[in-house]
Design a protein around this motif. Structure first.
Motif, PDB file in Angstrom:
ATOM      1  N   UNK A  71      19.225  17.967  -7.832  1.00  0.00           N
ATOM      2  CA  UNK A  71      18.114  18.440  -7.308  1.00  0.00           C
ATOM      3  C   UNK A  71      16.948  18.002  -8.045  1.00  0.00           C
ATOM      4  N   UNK A  72      16.744  18.111  -9.423  1.00  0.00           N
ATOM      5  CA  UNK A  72      15.667  17.760 -10.035  1.00  0.00           C
ATOM      6  C   UNK A  72      15.499  16.291 -10.305  1.00  0.00           C
ATOM      7  N   UNK A  73      16.553  15.481 -10.361  1.00  0.00           N
ATOM      8  CA  UNK A  73      16.529  14.065 -10.289  1.00  0.00           C
ATOM      9  C   UNK A  73      16.119  13.763  -8.968  1.00  0.00           C
ATOM     10  N   UNK A  74      16.645  14.287  -7.959  1.00  0.00           N
ATOM     11  CA  UNK A  74      16.469  13.968  -6.400  1.00  0.00           C
ATOM     12  C   UNK A  74      15.069  14.335  -6.393  1.00  0.00           C
ATOM     13  N   UNK A  75      14.346  15.083  -6.832  1.00  0.00           N
ATOM     14  CA  UNK A  75      13.011  15.337  -6.608  1.00  0.00           C
ATOM     15  C   UNK A  75      12.189  14.295  -7.160  1.00  0.00           C
ATOM     16  N   UNK A  76      12.681  13.791  -8.490  1.00  0.00           N
ATOM     17  CA  UNK A  76      12.117  12.697  -9.063  1.00  0.00           C
ATOM     18  C   UNK A  76      11.980  11.340  -8.297  1.00  0.00           C
ATOM     19  N   UNK A  77      13.430  11.135  -7.591  1.00  0.00           N
ATOM     20  CA  UNK A  77      13.614   9.929  -6.905  1.00  0.00           C
ATOM     21  C   UNK A  77      12.587  10.037  -5.597  1.00  0.00           C
ATOM     22  N   UNK A  78      12.409  10.942  -4.729  1.00  0.00           N
ATOM     23  CA  UNK A  78      11.953  11.233  -3.865  1.00  0.00           C
ATOM     24  C   UNK A  78      10.282  10.996  -3.991  1.00  0.00           C
ATOM     25  N   UNK A  79       9.792  11.628  -5.194  1.00  0.00           N
ATOM     26  CA  UNK A  79       8.475  11.328  -5.542  1.00  0.00           C
ATOM     27  C   UNK A  79       8.133   9.942  -5.755  1.00  0.00           C
ATOM     28  N   UNK A  80       8.921   9.055  -6.414  1.00  0.00           N
ATOM     29  CA  UNK A  80       9.051   7.691  -6.851  1.00  0.00           C
ATOM     30  C   UNK A  80       8.910   7.079  -5.508  1.00  0.00           C
ATOM     31  N   UNK A  81       9.898   7.468  -4.611  1.00  0.00           N
ATOM     32  CA  UNK A  81       9.760   6.560  -3.355  1.00  0.00           C
ATOM     33  C   UNK A  81       8.524   6.970  -2.503  1.00  0.00           C
ATOM     34  N   UNK A  82       7.677   7.998  -2.074  1.00  0.00           N
ATOM     35  CA  UNK A  82       6.645   8.269  -1.997  1.00  0.00           C
ATOM     36  C   UNK A  82       5.357   7.582  -2.375  1.00  0.00           C
ATOM     37  N   UNK A  83       5.582   7.656  -3.553  1.00  0.00           N
ATOM     38  CA  UNK A  83       4.305   6.954  -4.570  1.00  0.00           C
ATOM     39  C   UNK A  83       4.489   5.288  -4.422  1.00  0.00           C
ATOM     40  N   UNK A  84       5.573   4.640  -4.281  1.00  0.00           N
ATOM     41  CA  UNK A  84       5.769   3.409  -3.450  1.00  0.00           C
ATOM     42  C   UNK A  84       5.131   3.297  -2.431  1.00  0.00           C
ATOM     43  N   UNK A  85       5.597   4.164  -1.170  1.00  0.00           N
ATOM     44  CA  UNK A  85       5.270   3.817  -0.245  1.00  0.00           C
ATOM     45  C   UNK A  85       3.522   3.857   0.088  1.00  0.00           C
ATOM     46  N   UNK A  86       2.726   4.864  -0.761  1.00  0.00           N
ATOM     47  CA  UNK A  86       1.543   5.111  -0.673  1.00  0.00           C
ATOM     48  C   UNK A  86       0.791   3.797  -1.089  1.00  0.00           C
ATOM     49  N   UNK A  87       1.728   3.140  -2.138  1.00  0.00           N
ATOM     50  CA  UNK A  87       0.754   2.228  -2.844  1.00  0.00           C
ATOM     51  C   UNK A  87       1.001   0.744  -2.095  1.00  0.00           C
ATOM     52  N   UNK A  88       1.899   0.664  -0.988  1.00  0.00           N
ATOM     53  CA  UNK A  88       1.896  -0.736  -0.173  1.00  0.00           C
ATOM     54  C   UNK A  88       0.692  -0.789   0.432  1.00  0.00           C
ATOM     55  N   UNK A  89       0.359  -2.251   0.684  1.00  0.00           N
ATOM     56  CA  UNK A  89      -0.897  -2.598   1.270  1.00  0.00           C
ATOM     57  C   UNK A  89      -0.845  -1.920   2.701  1.00  0.00           C
ATOM     58  N   UNK A  90       0.281  -1.907   3.406  1.00  0.00           N
ATOM     59  CA  UNK A  90       0.402  -1.374   4.548  1.00  0.00           C
ATOM     60  C   UNK A  90       0.600   0.061   4.781  1.00  0.00           C
ATOM     61  N   UNK A  91       0.544   0.774   3.547  1.00  0.00           N
ATOM     62  CA  UNK A  91       0.961   2.158   3.397  1.00  0.00           C
ATOM     63  C   UNK A  91      -0.286   2.924   3.902  1.00  0.00           C
ATOM     64  N   UNK A  92       0.034   4.404   3.771  1.00  0.00           N
ATOM     65  CA  UNK A  92      -1.225   5.346   3.984  1.00  0.00           C
ATOM     66  C   UNK A  92      -2.230   5.665   3.156  1.00  0.00           C
ATOM     67  N   UNK A  93      -1.955   5.091   1.775  1.00  0.00           N
ATOM     68  CA  UNK A  93      -3.041   5.119   0.881  1.00  0.00           C
ATOM     69  C   UNK A  93      -2.784   6.043  -0.043  1.00  0.00           C
TER      70      UNK A  93
END
Length: 231
Positions: A71-93
């Motif tokens: 689960x610790x690694x899963x939390x890390x993967x989830x945070x990375x996915x969220x960070x990438x999503x927010x950084x997208x030009x069409x993301x939520x910022x």
């Protein structure tokens, strides 16, 4: 209250014969659907685990590396996915200040999340809040955590090569997290078929009969009770 959500759904489910906890049913809903409902209001939700198929629009899916790294690694993967999503030009910022972390194996988790949301809304929460069961045991896989603080902990663990197979309590050890008592049963989880039967969860292996003997082991409501972490 703005927050993202990481839902952990990638465990081996070894004591369930490999059956996915996310797909178990209660009240006509899967446990994953219940977790998604508990996370309602999140700006972005990511499910970490094998692709579960149809999900509500906008819900992300990713996988920890390597698979089944805990689960610790899963939390890390989830945070990375969220960070990438927010950084997208069409993301939520910019990412919200809080991230909700949930394991997908607790049928009553909606009540626990509600209590945590109330606690966050009533005053300073340090680096976050986590659920504490009625008998006083902490459940770190039901918690709102400061996004930046959680990212720092994940980055530090990764730098030391200590993320895979790590304890979530170890991951959170440097954070100032406040425990919040939640309703009885709100963090009861499904680790075995006997747990599933006791909680009214279906999807059992054909022919399996839960142990109904007097005094047979029942629920293991928190991580500290059984020494392992779902997800």
């Amino acid at each position: 209250m703005d927050f993202d959500a990481v839902i952990l759904a990638g465990g081996r489910s070894s004591r369930l014969g490999g059956s996915s906890k996310a797909g178990l049913l209660i009240g006509g809903q899967t446990l994953l659907e219940r977790s998604l409902r508990a996370a309602r209001g999140a700006l972005t939700v990511v499910v970490v685990g094998p692709d579960p198929g149809t999900l509500p629009p906008g819900v992300l899916v990713c996988r920890e590396e390597p698979p089944f790294a805990g689960p610790a690694a899963a939390i890390g993967a989830g945070l990375a996915a969220l960070e990438s999503h927010h950084a997208r030009p069409d993301g939520p910022g910019r990412a919200p200040a809080l991230t909700l972390v949930l394991a997908c194996d607790m049928p009553g988790v909606d009540a626990a999340v509600g209590s945590l949301r109330e606690a966050v809304g009533t005053g300073p929460a340090g680096d976050g809040v986590m659920a504490v069961s009625a008998d006083g045991r902490r459940q770190p896989l039901v918690g709102f955590y400061g996004t930046a603080a959680l990212q720092r902990s994940v980055a530090e663990a990764a730098r030391r090569g200590a993320l895979a197979d790590a304890s979530v309590f170890a991951l959170l050890a440097s954070l100032d997290v406040r425990g919040i008592r939640v309703a009885p049963g709100a963090t009861d989880d499904v680790d075995t078929w006997d747990d599933a039967a006791a909680l009214g969860v279906s999807g059992r292996i054909p022919g399996h009969q839960p142990d109904q003997r007097p005094g047979a082991p029942r629920l293991k409501p928190t991580l500290e009770a059984n020494g392992e972490e779902p997800g």
